[in-house]
Design an enzyme around this catalytic site. Structure first.
Site, PDB file in Angstrom:
ATOM      1  N   HIS A   1       8.273  -7.862   7.364  1.00 13.11           N
ATOM      2  CA  HIS A   1       7.674  -7.359   8.610  1.00 13.11           C
ATOM      3  C   HIS A   1       7.040  -8.462   9.452  1.00 13.11           C
ATOM      4  CE1 HIS A   1       8.021  -2.970   7.885  1.00 13.11           C
ATOM      5  NE2 HIS A   1       8.205  -3.393   6.649  1.00 13.11           N
TER       6      HIS A   1
ATOM      7  N   ASP B   1      37.616 -29.163 -11.165  1.00 11.11           N
ATOM      8  CA  ASP B   1      36.256 -28.967 -10.646  1.00 11.11           C
ATOM      9  C   ASP B   1      36.078 -27.568 -10.072  1.00 11.11           C
ATOM     10  OD1 ASP B   1      34.941 -31.821 -10.561  1.00 11.11           O
ATOM     11  OD2 ASP B   1      37.027 -32.053  -9.930  1.00 11.11           O
TER      12      ASP B   1
ATOM     13  N   ARG C   1      -9.083  -7.436   6.945  1.00  9.40           N
ATOM     14  CA  ARG C   1      -9.198  -8.542   5.966  1.00  9.40           C
ATOM     15  C   ARG C   1     -10.521  -9.308   6.064  1.00  9.40           C
ATOM     16  NH1 ARG C   1      -3.147 -10.558   7.513  1.00  9.40           N
ATOM     17  NH2 ARG C   1      -2.252  -8.487   7.315  1.00  9.40           N
TER      18      ARG C   1
ATOM     19  N   VAL D   1       2.350  -2.148  19.103  1.00  6.83           N
ATOM     20  CA  VAL D   1       1.467  -1.645  20.160  1.00  6.83           C
ATOM     21  C   VAL D   1       2.197  -1.710  21.515  1.00  6.83           C
ATOM     22  CG1 VAL D   1      -0.704  -2.090  21.383  1.00  6.83           C
ATOM     23  CG2 VAL D   1      -0.632  -2.195  18.891  1.00  6.83           C
ATOM     24  N   ALA D   2       2.919  -2.796  21.733  1.00  5.16           N
ATOM     25  CA  ALA D   2       3.640  -2.949  23.008  1.00  5.16           C
ATOM     26  C   ALA D   2       4.610  -1.780  23.209  1.00  5.16           C
ATOM     27  CB  ALA D   2       4.409  -4.265  23.005  1.00  5.16           C
ATOM     28  N   LYS D   3       5.278  -1.396  22.141  1.00  2.00           N
ATOM     29  CA  LYS D   3       6.267  -0.318  22.232  1.00  2.00           C
ATOM     30  C   LYS D   3       5.564   1.023  22.426  1.00  2.00           C
ATOM     31  CE  LYS D   3       9.973  -2.617  19.714  1.00  2.00           C
ATOM     32  NZ  LYS D   3      10.958  -2.570  18.640  1.00  2.00           N
TER      33      LYS D   3
ATOM     34  N   ARG E   1       0.833  -1.205   0.000  1.00  2.00           N
ATOM     35  CA  ARG E   1       0.000   0.000   0.000  1.00  2.00           C
ATOM     36  C   ARG E   1       0.861   1.245   0.000  1.00  2.00           C
ATOM     37  NH1 ARG E   1      -5.462   0.073   1.622  1.00  2.00           N
ATOM     38  NH2 ARG E   1      -5.277   2.317   1.369  1.00  2.00           N
TER      39      ARG E   1
ATOM     40  N   ASP F   1      39.403 -22.734  -7.562  1.00  2.00           N
ATOM     41  CA  ASP F   1      38.292 -22.218  -6.736  1.00  2.00           C
ATOM     42  C   ASP F   1      38.406 -22.668  -5.283  1.00  2.00           C
ATOM     43  OD1 ASP F   1      37.752 -25.000  -7.487  1.00  2.00           O
ATOM     44  OD2 ASP F   1      35.895 -24.666  -6.356  1.00  2.00           O
TER      45      ASP F   1
ATOM     46  N   ASP G   1       3.741 -12.975  16.307  1.00  2.00           N
ATOM     47  CA  ASP G   1       3.712 -11.598  15.847  1.00  2.00           C
ATOM     48  C   ASP G   1       5.123 -11.208  15.432  1.00  2.00           C
ATOM     49  OD1 ASP G   1       2.718  -9.072  15.328  1.00  2.00           O
ATOM     50  OD2 ASP G   1       1.702  -8.893  17.262  1.00  2.00           O
TER      51      ASP G   1
HETATM   52  C1  GDG Z   1       2.774  -5.980  11.019  1.00  2.00           C
HETATM   53  C2  GDG Z   1       3.259  -7.205  11.800  1.00  2.00           C
HETATM   54  C3  GDG Z   1       4.918  -5.757  12.947  1.00  2.00           C
HETATM   55  C4  GDG Z   1      -3.957  -0.163  15.827  1.00  2.00           C
HETATM   56  N1  GDG Z   1      -5.229   0.147  16.034  1.00  2.00           N
HETATM   57  C5  GDG Z   1      -5.389   1.420  15.695  1.00  2.00           C
HETATM   58  C6  GDG Z   1      -4.179   1.914  15.277  1.00  2.00           C
HETATM   59  N2  GDG Z   1      -3.288   0.909  15.370  1.00  2.00           N
HETATM   60  C7  GDG Z   1      -1.874   1.002  15.017  1.00  2.00           C
HETATM   61  C8  GDG Z   1      -0.984   0.824  16.212  1.00  2.00           C
HETATM   62  C9  GDG Z   1       0.278   0.244  15.595  1.00  2.00           C
HETATM   63  C10 GDG Z   1      -0.224  -0.497  14.371  1.00  2.00           C
HETATM   64  O1  GDG Z   1      -1.552  -0.061  14.136  1.00  2.00           O
HETATM   65  C11 GDG Z   1      -0.268  -2.002  14.587  1.00  2.00           C
HETATM   66  O2  GDG Z   1       1.024  -2.500  14.466  1.00  2.00           O
HETATM   67  P1  GDG Z   1       1.476  -3.925  15.004  1.00  2.00           P
HETATM   68  O3  GDG Z   1       2.923  -4.024  14.934  1.00  2.00           O
HETATM   69  O4  GDG Z   1       0.979  -4.109  16.385  1.00  2.00           O
HETATM   70  O5  GDG Z   1       0.763  -5.032  14.090  1.00  2.00           O
HETATM   71  P2  GDG Z   1       0.445  -5.340  12.505  1.00  2.00           P
HETATM   72  O6  GDG Z   1      -0.566  -4.407  11.956  1.00  2.00           O
HETATM   73  O7  GDG Z   1       0.020  -6.760  12.460  1.00  2.00           O
HETATM   74  O8  GDG Z   1       1.812  -5.144  11.705  1.00  2.00           O
HETATM   75  C12 GDG Z   1       3.800  -6.786  13.138  1.00  2.00           C
HETATM   76  C13 GDG Z   1       4.474  -4.643  12.037  1.00  2.00           C
HETATM   77  O9  GDG Z   1       3.942  -5.132  10.828  1.00  2.00           O
HETATM   78  C14 GDG Z   1       5.628  -3.705  11.714  1.00  2.00           C
HETATM   79  O10 GDG Z   1       6.686  -4.364  11.101  1.00  2.00           O
HETATM   80  O11 GDG Z   1       5.240  -5.230  14.216  1.00  2.00           O
HETATM   81  O12 GDG Z   1       4.296  -7.893  13.842  1.00  2.00           O
HETATM   82  O13 GDG Z   1       2.199  -8.157  11.979  1.00  2.00           O
HETATM   83  O14 GDG Z   1       1.124   1.266  15.184  1.00  2.00           O
HETATM   84  O15 GDG Z   1      -0.820   2.041  16.833  1.00  2.00           O
HETATM   85  N3  GDG Z   1      -3.988   3.202  14.903  1.00  2.00           N
HETATM   86  C15 GDG Z   1      -5.062   4.015  14.935  1.00  2.00           C
HETATM   87  N4  GDG Z   1      -6.292   3.565  15.308  1.00  2.00           N
HETATM   88  C16 GDG Z   1      -6.501   2.301  15.690  1.00  2.00           C
HETATM   89  O16 GDG Z   1      -7.626   1.934  16.006  1.00  2.00           O
HETATM   90  N5  GDG Z   1      -4.925   5.296  14.586  1.00  2.00           N
END
Ligand code: GDG
Length: 735
Positions: free
Chosen positions: A168, A512, A323, A389-391, A11, A689, A384
């Site tokens: 990713h 060879d 999806r 999100v954790a960060k 995208r 070689d 994952d």
């Molecule tokens: C893939 C990999 C890897 C979520 N809900 C809302 C919202 N978010 C934002 C979060 C975060 C992002 O979406 C989600 O990122 P994640 O990393 O948790 O997960 P995936 O979408 O599965 O991403 C994953 C990532 O790629 C990067 O390489 O970490 O493992 O699966 O930033 O904040 N943002 C808003 N509204 C929401 O309701 N605005």
């Protein structure tokens, strides 16, 4: 012309929508990737290529024109996909094959030939668009699992551009990856890149293991040696835009009552009416990999195991629609709806519902409301790649309070040891972690979060992108040991002119891997008839040709017996002067063989795919066809065992290309070649070689043109890429 960088992702970082069937609205999206790439995309000369988010059916020429103009302003180039392409490539192969398989959901993985064809077609469509905009010397950075074939197509068409690829999502273990019917094609596609990046070392090592087992390429540390180039593999754990989350949180706390969002007001009300209660947050796309169902079940178990927390905790669950065309996601949605309903029904009181469930996406400010208001974040993905999100949760905890409970199956867990790390399938452990989080003293929360914040701040998204680009830039530098110079068209002319000027010349040619390519069955290898013509012409130019090989004399006799060449077999043990007879060159004995042979046999028994080659005066253990990792390990083991055994005899152990050979000391190609210099040669040339050829490179006189075939480390002064180039060089000498 200045070189540019092209970024490619499924995208575009743009929200494009059509209003009133004719007006196009375009706004930049603010996702993590777009932020991370800002330094690469906005500041430099660059272009971002990706899908517009619209189907070709939705777009007419007038709309297309508007899209193109708006995208161009943002330095983007939009690709449209037809509905059919989208179904096969995106909802199909990407999300019903690669996504589940790479996240270890084999039971969800569909193998569908038509969807694979669609995936290939769309990858080609992306590549075509890239190639139309690409010049030699440019850099391309391709993102993620939807575009695994793109690097290969680009490299094939434009070998002189530098290509980076970042995955990713996880790369699964070889045992899982191997089940894919199209595994070779996908790996070859990825290997078009010069640098491949993964979130963690585990994904990197799984990838390397698949490459070495499936394609049988040589992998060493984090490098893959292909026929004519080296591919680098490394881990770059993706960070977040730390400053953005931190400052949003700081602003959030400054807000007056009027400025607060409706959501925040409701959250505050809840806390006011239930003092001492704590809120537990969970945010993810609604995806089966995120472990939402097991999270709810574990929460249920927590309330059952520790009933004293009833009415004291609330799980706030944000699941973002994702999806929803794919059946598994529809099924998951029903499962979650049912679970939330059941648990709320089971535990609710008149003043308390245990789960607040939102199935929607929220604006960024609401996300910050949730992050800053919740005392605990509970993230339990079953797999994952990273989990941002954790960060983000930790970055918004500006007063250092808050507890993160995180699944060990998330890539992020590797960098967040100070969080409470759990196994998402162990409900009892999650229940205990929730209790621990609830009861954790503020001091402990702060000391844990302080360490994580420091790390996240340092290795943020910008740093991630910069480090990747720096490493990608580094791949442009030649990997070969500095000493050896590549024989290019320019310096080849110089060598050939010296050859032509010389009166008496001699060429030492390994067999060879130098004159012919390797084959799994060494007996099937034979010289190309064109070589004999070249040899004849060389002879006519007063040039001696010596074939110097580790092969036994019968093999060399079979193929070269009638030719005008000197033959040296078994690394120098046997010599046949031009059309003469075979003679032993060294005084050697073979009494040692009977004691060493049983040792080699025991290695053959324990290492499937290996075999012993018995030569007249040496024994060789070949492991080319064995499991590459096991073979390499056993080879190390064998060399040390044999070295101990051979110390009493005058023997040496040679580590060749997938072969260990034991033979009498003092017999080596260097010594054998030097003995041939009994005339006054004014042009000496040696090419090979293998490790065993290094003896020639070391021992022949300094004026020798020593040439290594391939990219491995060498003492030679020059190198060429492959047997094709060797053939070309010899033919130029002969001309
Ligand atoms: C893939 C990999 C890897 C979520 N809900 C809302 C919202 N978010 C934002 C979060 C975060 C992002 O979406 C989600 O990122 P994640 O990393 O948790 O997960 P995936 O979408 O599965 O991403 C994953 C990532 O790629 C990067 O390489 O970490 O493992 O699966 O930033 O904040 N943002 C808003 N509204 C929401 O309701 N605005």
């Amino acid at each position: 012309m200045k070189n540019k960088t092209i970024i490619v992702s499924n995208r575009l970082p743009l929200q494009i929508s059509i209003e009133n069937e004719q007006d196009v609205k375009v706004s930049p999206s603010v996702g993590g990737l777009a932020t991370g790439m800002k330094s690469v995309h906005q500041e430099g000369d660059s272009l971002w290529i990706g899908w517009s988010g619209l189907t070709e059916e939705e777009v007419n020429p007038a709309i297309q024109q508007q899209i193109n103009t708006a995208a161009e302003k943002e330095k983007c180039l939009a690709i449209n996909l037809t509905e059919k392409e989208l179904d096969d490539y995106y909802y199909g192969f990407s999300n019903r094959t690669i996504w589940p398989l790479f996240h270890y959901f084999m039971e969800y993985t569909k193998f569908d030939e038509q969807q694979w064809e669609g995936y290939k077609k769309v990858n080609e469509k992306f590549a075509k668009k890239i190639l139309e905009n690409l010049d030699d010397g440019d850099t391309v950075w391709i993102h993620d699992y939807q575009l695994l074939l793109v690097p290969g197509i680009i490299k094939k068409n434009k070998p002189n551009v530098t290509i980076g690829f970042f995955l990713h999502i996880p790369f699964p273990s070889y045992e899982v990856f191997r089940t894919l019917p199209w595994r070779e094609s996908l790996l070859k596609g990825m290997l078009g890149a010069d640098l491949l990046g993964f979130h963690t070392y585990d994904y990197e090592r799984h990838f390397l293991s698949s490459v070495s087992r499936i394609l049988r390429h040589e992998t060493q540390f984090n490098e893959i040696t292909l026929k004519n180039r080296i591919v680098k593999v490394d881990s770059f754990p993706m960070g977040i835009d730390y400053e953005k989350f931190e400052s949003a949180a700081l602003e959030h706390f400054e807000k007056t009552q009027d400025q607060k969002s409706e959501l925040q007001v409701r959250l505050d009300q809840h806390l006011d009416t239930t003092p001492g209660s704590k809120m537990i947050l969970s945010i993810d796309r609604l995806d089966y990999t995120k472990g939402i169902a097991n999270r709810i079940r574990a929460f249920e178990h927590f309330l059952e195991k520790y009933p004293e927390f009833k009415e004291k905790v609330r799980l706030i669950m944000l699941a973002v629609p994702s999806r929803s065309n794919v059946p598994q996601y529809q099924k998951l949605k029903r499962e979650i709806d049912e679970l939330v309903g059941r648990i709320n029904g089971k535990f609710s009181t008149v003043s308390w519902t245990p789960i607040w469930y939102f199935y929607r996406s929220m604006p960024f400010d609401n996300l910050i409301d949730l992050y800053t208001s919740c005392d605990i974040a509970l993230l339990t993905p079953r797999r994952d790649g990273m989990n941002l999100v954790a960060k983000e949760y930790i970055a918004t905890r500006t007063d250092l309070s808050g507890v993160l409970i995180l699944s060990e199956m998330a890539g992020a867990a590797h960098e967040m040891n100070e969080a409470l790390i759990i196994n998402p399938n162990n409900y009892d452990q999650i229940a205990d972690a929730l209790k621990q989080a609830y009861e954790m003293p503020l001091k402990e929360q702060k000391s844990r979060n302080k360490i994580i914040q420091k790390r996240l701040k340092r290795y943020d998204i910008k740093k991630w992108a910069d480090e990747f680009m720096k490493a990608l830039e580094g791949t442009k530098v030649n990997h070969i040991s500095k000493k050896a110079k590549y024989i290019s068209t320019a310096n080849q002319e110089d060598i050939v002119s010296q050859f032509n000027k010389a009166e008496k010349k001699i060429l030492f040619l390994d067999f060879d891997g130098t004159l012919v390519d390797f084959n799994d069955d060494p007996e099937l290898v034979a010289p190309n008839p064109e070589l004999f013509t070249t040899i004849e012409k060389l002879n006519a130019k007063n040039c001696e040709v010596v074939i110097i090989s580790g092969r036994d004399k019968d093999f060399l006799e079979k193929h070269f017996g009638e030719e005008q060449v000197t033959l040296i077999a078994e690394h120098g043990l046997w010599l046949k002067e031009k059309l003469g007879d075979w003679n032993l060159t060294e005084n050697v004995n073979k009494n040692w063989m009977s004691s060493i042979r049983p040792v080699l046999e025991s290695f053959v028994d324990r290492t499937p795919g290996t075999f012993i080659e018995e030569k007249n005066y040496s024994l060789a253990w070949h492991y080319r066809k064995s499991d590459p990792q096991l073979g390499g390990q056993r080879a190390n083991e064998l060399s040390s065992v044999v070295k101990d055994l051979t110390s009493n005899h005058d023997l040496s152990v040679l580590n060749g290309n997938k072969v260990i050979e034991i033979k009498n000391s003092g017999v080596n190609k260097g010594r054998a070649a030097t003995k041939q210099l009994n005339q006054d040669f004014d042009f000496i040339f040696a090419i090979g070689d293998d490790w065993t050829d290094e003896y020639m490179f070391r021992e022949l006189p300094d004026k020798t043109f020593t040439v290594k075939v391939g990219l491995q480390k060498t003492e030679a002064s020059f190198y060429v890429e492959d047997t094709e180039q060797v053939k070309n060089l010899l033919e130029t000498f002969a001309r």
